[in-house]
Design a protein around this motif. Structure first.
Motif, mmCIF file in Angstrom:
data_model
loop_
_atom_site.group_PDB
_atom_site.id
_atom_site.type_symbol
_atom_site.label_atom_id
_atom_site.label_comp_id
_atom_site.label_asym_id
_atom_site.label_seq_id
_atom_site.Cartn_x
_atom_site.Cartn_y
_atom_site.Cartn_z
ATOM 1 N N GLU A 34 0.842 -1.284 -0.032
ATOM 2 C CA GLU A 34 -0.039 0.171 -0.047
ATOM 3 C C GLU A 34 0.773 1.267 -0.034
ATOM 4 O OE1 GLU A 34 -2.764 -0.551 3.388
ATOM 5 O OE2 GLU A 34 -4.118 -1.879 2.099
ATOM 6 N N ALA A 35 2.028 1.174 0.630
ATOM 7 C CA ALA A 35 2.894 2.303 0.460
ATOM 8 C C ALA A 35 3.436 2.571 -0.882
ATOM 9 C CB ALA A 35 4.256 2.206 1.487
ATOM 10 N N LEU A 36 3.248 1.492 -1.649
ATOM 11 C CA LEU A 36 3.699 1.700 -3.304
ATOM 12 C C LEU A 36 2.518 1.888 -4.111
ATOM 13 C CD1 LEU A 36 6.205 -0.873 -3.453
ATOM 14 C CD2 LEU A 36 6.590 1.211 -3.611
ATOM 15 N N THR A 37 1.123 2.335 -3.176
ATOM 16 C CA THR A 37 -0.057 2.705 -4.172
ATOM 17 C C THR A 37 -0.866 1.306 -4.451
ATOM 18 O OG1 THR A 37 0.542 3.009 -6.403
ATOM 19 C CG2 THR A 37 0.950 4.833 -4.963
ATOM 20 N N GLY A 38 -0.155 0.096 -4.016
ATOM 21 C CA GLY A 38 -1.101 -0.862 -4.379
ATOM 22 C C GLY A 38 -2.319 -1.184 -3.421
ATOM 23 N N LYS A 39 -3.384 -1.906 -3.678
ATOM 24 C CA LYS A 39 -4.251 -2.203 -2.833
ATOM 25 C C LYS A 39 -4.292 -3.619 -2.077
ATOM 26 C CE LYS A 39 -7.647 1.077 -4.648
ATOM 27 N NZ LYS A 39 -9.028 1.293 -5.217
ATOM 28 N N VAL A 40 -4.444 -3.808 -1.014
ATOM 29 C CA VAL A 40 -4.730 -5.166 -0.399
ATOM 30 C C VAL A 40 -6.173 -5.334 0.351
ATOM 31 C CG1 VAL A 40 -3.783 -6.550 1.148
ATOM 32 C CG2 VAL A 40 -2.252 -5.025 0.033
ATOM 33 N N VAL A 41 -6.891 -6.188 -0.123
ATOM 34 C CA VAL A 41 -8.275 -6.364 0.493
ATOM 35 C C VAL A 41 -8.112 -7.798 1.070
ATOM 36 C CG1 VAL A 41 -10.674 -6.809 0.088
ATOM 37 C CG2 VAL A 41 -9.433 -4.797 -0.966
ATOM 38 N N ILE A 42 -8.697 -8.158 2.216
ATOM 39 C CA ILE A 42 -8.682 -9.416 2.849
ATOM 40 C C ILE A 42 -10.121 -9.902 3.136
ATOM 41 C CG2 ILE A 42 -8.013 -10.708 4.823
ATOM 42 C CD1 ILE A 42 -6.148 -8.261 5.567
ATOM 43 N N VAL A 43 -10.360 -11.225 2.423
ATOM 44 C CA VAL A 43 -11.581 -11.598 2.243
ATOM 45 C C VAL A 43 -11.729 -13.128 3.147
ATOM 46 C CG1 VAL A 43 -12.428 -10.511 0.208
ATOM 47 C CG2 VAL A 43 -11.190 -12.580 0.253
ATOM 48 N N ARG A 44 -12.749 -13.697 3.248
ATOM 49 C CA ARG A 44 -12.737 -14.883 3.793
ATOM 50 C C ARG A 44 -12.778 -15.912 2.988
ATOM 51 N NH1 ARG A 44 -18.325 -13.876 7.425
ATOM 52 N NH2 ARG A 44 -18.860 -13.056 5.373
ATOM 53 N N ASP A 45 -13.332 -15.951 1.913
ATOM 54 C CA ASP A 45 -13.606 -17.050 1.003
ATOM 55 C C ASP A 45 -13.541 -16.503 -0.453
ATOM 56 O OD1 ASP A 45 -16.101 -16.169 0.662
ATOM 57 O OD2 ASP A 45 -16.942 -17.352 2.030
ATOM 58 N N GLY A 46 -13.943 -17.732 -1.443
ATOM 59 C CA GLY A 46 -13.879 -17.419 -2.786
ATOM 60 C C GLY A 46 -14.938 -16.619 -3.304
ATOM 61 N N SER A 47 -16.262 -16.850 -2.641
ATOM 62 C CA SER A 47 -17.187 -15.784 -3.094
ATOM 63 C C SER A 47 -17.335 -14.474 -2.454
ATOM 64 C CB SER A 47 -18.548 -16.465 -2.007
ATOM 65 O OG SER A 47 -19.543 -15.641 -2.355
ATOM 66 N N GLU A 48 -16.449 -14.125 -1.649
ATOM 67 C CA GLU A 48 -16.253 -12.732 -1.131
ATOM 68 C C GLU A 48 -15.006 -12.166 -2.323
ATOM 69 O OE1 GLU A 48 -15.129 -11.764 2.581
ATOM 70 O OE2 GLU A 48 -17.203 -12.477 3.371
ATOM 71 N N ALA A 49 -14.213 -13.114 -2.798
ATOM 72 C CA ALA A 49 -13.100 -12.638 -3.545
ATOM 73 C C ALA A 49 -13.820 -12.361 -4.926
ATOM 74 C CB ALA A 49 -11.886 -13.894 -3.560
ATOM 75 N N THR A 50 -14.576 -13.247 -5.489
ATOM 76 C CA THR A 50 -15.358 -12.776 -6.727
ATOM 77 C C THR A 50 -16.317 -11.644 -6.636
ATOM 78 O OG1 THR A 50 -15.656 -15.297 -6.999
ATOM 79 C CG2 THR A 50 -17.158 -13.677 -8.240
ATOM 80 N N ASN A 51 -16.684 -11.310 -5.623
ATOM 81 C CA ASN A 51 -17.397 -10.106 -5.503
ATOM 82 C C ASN A 51 -16.506 -8.878 -5.274
ATOM 83 O OD1 ASN A 51 -20.134 -11.328 -5.454
ATOM 84 N ND2 ASN A 51 -20.075 -11.720 -3.328
ATOM 85 N N GLN A 52 -15.597 -9.039 -4.606
ATOM 86 C CA GLN A 52 -14.551 -8.117 -4.666
ATOM 87 C C GLN A 52 -14.022 -7.711 -6.126
ATOM 88 O OE1 GLN A 52 -13.675 -5.785 -1.893
ATOM 89 N NE2 GLN A 52 -12.706 -4.685 -3.804
#
Length: 235
Positions: free
Chosen positions: A62-80
């Motif tokens: 994130e210090a390099l302008t990237g994004k990191v999102v933490i999810v619980r499972d594949g369904s949440e990953a797909t939605n993100q």
């Protein structure tokens, strides 16, 4: 002869500058004694808490302008991913044809035209598709906490163009595949080498593409994606 003396003088000045930065009065005439081989002992003996690699990875990327999102499972990953595609107003995406990526991500739910990098199309056609895609989606074999780096193992169904050509790279990974340092990745590659199972290439990607080789002016996205956004699945 004059040019040789000038080169020696420049070298001396350079070495004296380095010596001063190291707290020495003058440059050493002989190489210092070094008994260790490889990383120093204190580096090899570091201990990390279970949550530390993820915390380091998130902070450094994130210090390099990237994004990191933490999810619980594949369904949440797909939605993100679907949400990000809407934010980007994306119309198309190209994905690795990777079994673990397919396990977690459902392409039919992303709401855009999708294509897979595999052997069903000629390589030139796949490159053309990647060039025209708004987003490239890959699986991450390892993520390195200390530098915010993702390591991608490339092959016939995991082409480099997917992470290189689209303006946005979305990288998906498991939390358990985030390691503190690059040494874990190197050990894995050494083991694969002994088994004759090396990937065709390994990409170490730290943040979006950036270069300052044009008049020392920082430019983003010249040699690769403008954005790298990552999803961490807490498996």
């Amino acid at each position: 002869m004059t040019e040789i003396h000038e080169d020696i003088s420049r070298e001396t000045v350079f070495l004296q500058t380095v010596a001063k930065a190291l707290g020495r009065d003058k440059a050493l005439a002989n190489a210092p004694q070094r008994n260790e081989v490889g990383p120093p002992t204190f580096w090899r003996e570091q201990k990390f808490e279970n949550t530390q690699p993820l915390e380091l990875f998130k902070a450094n990327l994130e210090a390099l302008t990237g994004k990191v999102v933490i999810v619980r499972d594949g369904s949440e990953a797909t939605n993100q991913i679907k949400l990000w595609l809407k934010v980007l107003n994306a119309k198309s995406a190209i994905l690795w044809d990777h079994p673990t990526l397919r396990k977690y991500i459902e392409p039919s739910l992303l709401g855009v035209k999708t294509a897979f990098w595999n052997n069903e199309k000629p390589r030139r056609e796949l490159i053309a598709i990647a060039e025209q895609s708004d987003v490239g989606i890959t699986w991450v074999d390892y993520a390195i906490g200390y530098t915010g780096t993702v390591a991608l193992f490339n092959g016939s169904t995991t082409g480099r163009s997917v992470s290189l050509l689209p303006p946005t790279h979305i990288a998906v990974m498991r939390k358990s595949d985030i390691v503190p340092t690059m040494s874990t990745v190197m050990r894995e590659l050494l083991q694969r080498c002994g088994q004759g199972n090396l990937p065709s290439a390994v990409d170490f990607i730290t943040g979006p593409s950036r270069t300052s080789d044009i008049e020392m002016d920082l430019s983003i996205g010249v040699h690769g994606p403008v954005r790298i956004w990552t999803i961490v699945i807490e498996d």
